[in-house]
Design a protein around this motif. Structure first.
Motif, PDB file in Angstrom:
ATOM      1  N   LYS A 105       0.832  -1.210   0.000  1.00 39.42           N
ATOM      2  CA  LYS A 105       0.000   0.000   0.000  1.00 39.42           C
ATOM      3  C   LYS A 105       0.859   1.250   0.000  1.00 39.42           C
ATOM      4  N   ILE A 106       1.956   1.219   0.750  1.00 34.97           N
ATOM      5  CA  ILE A 106       2.877   2.364   0.750  1.00 34.97           C
ATOM      6  C   ILE A 106       3.485   2.556  -0.637  1.00 34.97           C
ATOM      7  N   GLY A 107       3.841   1.439  -1.298  1.00 35.52           N
ATOM      8  CA  GLY A 107       4.407   1.539  -2.643  1.00 35.52           C
ATOM      9  C   GLY A 107       3.425   2.104  -3.650  1.00 35.52           C
ATOM     10  N   VAL A 108       2.139   1.788  -3.496  1.00 33.54           N
ATOM     11  CA  VAL A 108       1.119   2.322  -4.409  1.00 33.54           C
ATOM     12  C   VAL A 108       0.940   3.822  -4.192  1.00 33.54           C
ATOM     13  N   GLU A 109       0.923   4.260  -2.932  1.00 31.65           N
ATOM     14  CA  GLU A 109       0.666   5.668  -2.621  1.00 31.65           C
ATOM     15  C   GLU A 109       1.899   6.543  -2.835  1.00 31.65           C
ATOM     16  N   THR A 110       3.096   6.004  -2.631  1.00 29.67           N
ATOM     17  CA  THR A 110       4.313   6.811  -2.785  1.00 29.67           C
ATOM     18  C   THR A 110       5.034   6.407  -4.073  1.00 29.67           C
ATOM     19  N   SER A 111       5.955   5.459  -3.971  1.00 33.04           N
ATOM     20  CA  SER A 111       6.671   4.941  -5.142  1.00 33.04           C
ATOM     21  C   SER A 111       7.248   3.578  -4.799  1.00 33.04           C
ATOM     22  N   TYR A 128       7.348  24.481   6.860  1.00 33.54           N
ATOM     23  CA  TYR A 128       8.390  25.075   7.699  1.00 33.54           C
ATOM     24  C   TYR A 128       9.447  25.809   6.884  1.00 33.54           C
ATOM     25  N   GLN A 129       9.070  26.312   5.712  1.00 38.21           N
ATOM     26  CA  GLN A 129      10.059  26.955   4.860  1.00 38.21           C
ATOM     27  C   GLN A 129      10.590  28.249   5.459  1.00 38.21           C
ATOM     28  N   ASP A 157       8.982  10.258   2.254  1.00 38.09           N
ATOM     29  CA  ASP A 157       8.960  10.145   0.805  1.00 38.09           C
ATOM     30  C   ASP A 157       8.902  11.532   0.197  1.00 38.09           C
ATOM     31  N   VAL A 158       8.830  11.605  -1.125  1.00 37.82           N
ATOM     32  CA  VAL A 158       8.900  12.901  -1.806  1.00 37.82           C
ATOM     33  C   VAL A 158       7.717  13.791  -1.444  1.00 37.82           C
ATOM     34  N   LYS A 159       6.508  13.236  -1.409  1.00 44.60           N
ATOM     35  CA  LYS A 159       5.326  14.052  -1.143  1.00 44.60           C
ATOM     36  C   LYS A 159       5.356  14.628   0.270  1.00 44.60           C
ATOM     37  N   ARG A 160       5.647  13.796   1.261  1.00 49.94           N
ATOM     38  CA  ARG A 160       5.682  14.288   2.641  1.00 49.94           C
ATOM     39  C   ARG A 160       6.835  15.249   2.859  1.00 49.94           C
ATOM     40  N   SER A 161       7.960  15.013   2.171  1.00 51.55           N
ATOM     41  CA  SER A 161       9.091  15.925   2.292  1.00 51.55           C
ATOM     42  C   SER A 161       8.742  17.298   1.726  1.00 51.55           C
ATOM     43  N   THR A 162       8.017  17.321   0.604  1.00 52.10           N
ATOM     44  CA  THR A 162       7.605  18.593   0.011  1.00 52.10           C
ATOM     45  C   THR A 162       6.625  19.320   0.921  1.00 52.10           C
ATOM     46  N   GLN A 163       5.664  18.603   1.486  1.00 53.30           N
ATOM     47  CA  GLN A 163       4.715  19.226   2.409  1.00 53.30           C
ATOM     48  C   GLN A 163       5.419  19.781   3.648  1.00 53.30           C
TER      49      GLN A 163
END
Length: 276
Positions: free
Chosen positions: A201-207, A255-256, A244-250
């Motif tokens: 499921k993690i692989g489907v939602e992320t990569s 906190y930018q 993952d990429v999506k959570r890292s971007t969020q």
């Protein structure tokens, strides 16, 4: 009984004659008995050598001959030598003494090549001894490197016309599960079925690549807790530790302001960056 190589003079022991097997009282377990040959003793033996065209070029371009392959520094091969080798190999093919087995040249991220590289490949593919070329790219309509012209995949149209384009589709959930099973077997990680379902499921939602990285991390977390089988809590633990990429971007968007040089691009700048 022995065999004699006429070309090299090498003598090879084949074994004892089966007709003389009873002449000796003490015979070792490794003694081999063979039948005496009948008829002509002289036979022709065909030897097949598999060498690359590059190895033939190196052998003929160096004074050391065959030993040049082991010196390490092959150096630059002159065009005259390569042309003579191609002519000789062509003669061997016509006489039936040689057969060309084409190799495979795989180039990943081919869009980073410039126009000069594509011109060289375009000309090299016209050679009858050219290898099978396989290239991969993930670009759409983009600039050809070194020019201001846009082209599909960043490849010149004349070169693209020589290729067979194979489309790829995203992995399905079942395929991701099979790949993760194979990866667990390769890394010798024992994982429960529930943990594999969660990892799929993690692989489907992320990569898929992110899910594969979690296998080793989850195995280490399982080892630390002195377990042998990776469970759901180990997967959840490493999923919380590594983004993952999506959570890292969020996280960066949230906190930018706490980072240095937190310049948020405008919509126009974002579109321009996406095009470049």
């Amino acid at each position: 009984m022995e065999s004699l190589d006429k070309a090299s003079g090498k003598v090879t022991k084949l074994g004892r004659s089966i007709g003389r097997s009873r002449d000796y009282d003490a015979v070792g377990p490794h003694t081999k008995f063979v039948r005496c040959p009948v008829g002509e003793f002289q036979k022709r033996k065909e030897v097949v050598h598999c060498v690359t065209l590059h190895e033939i070029d190196v052998i003929n371009s160096r004074t050391q001959g065959f030993l040049a392959l082991f010196t390490g520094d092959t150096g630059e091969i002159r065009a005259e030598v390569r042309e003579q080798i191609d002519m000789k190999v062509g003669e061997w093919r016509e006489e039936g003494k040689a057969e060309i087995i084409p190799g495979v040249l795989f180039i990943d991220e081919v869009h980073v090549l410039d126009i000069e590289c594509f011109s060289f490949l375009n000309r090299a593919l016209e050679n009858e001894m050219a290898p099978i070329l396989v290239i991969a790219t993930n670009r759409g309509i983009t600039n050809i490197r070194g020019t201001n012209y846009k082209s599909p995949h960043g490849i010149p149209p004349d070169f693209l016309d020589r290729l067979l384009i194979i489309t790829t589709q995203p992995y399905s959930e079942e395929e991701i599960r099979k790949i993760l099973d194979i990866r667990c077997d390769e890394e010798e990680v024992e994982m429960s079925n529930d943990a594999k379902v969660l990892l799929t499921k993690i692989g489907v939602e992320t990569s898929l690549r992110y899910a594969i990285h979690l296998i080793t991390a989850a195995a280490l977390a399982c080892q630390k807790r002195k377990r042998k089988i990776v469970e759901i809590d180990n997967i959840s633990r490493v999923y919380g530790l590594f983004l993952d990429v999506k959570r890292s971007t969020q996280y960066l968007m949230k906190y930018q302001s706490q980072y240095m040089f937190d310049e948020v691009p405008d919509e126009g700048d974002t579109d321009e960056a996406m095009q470049s």
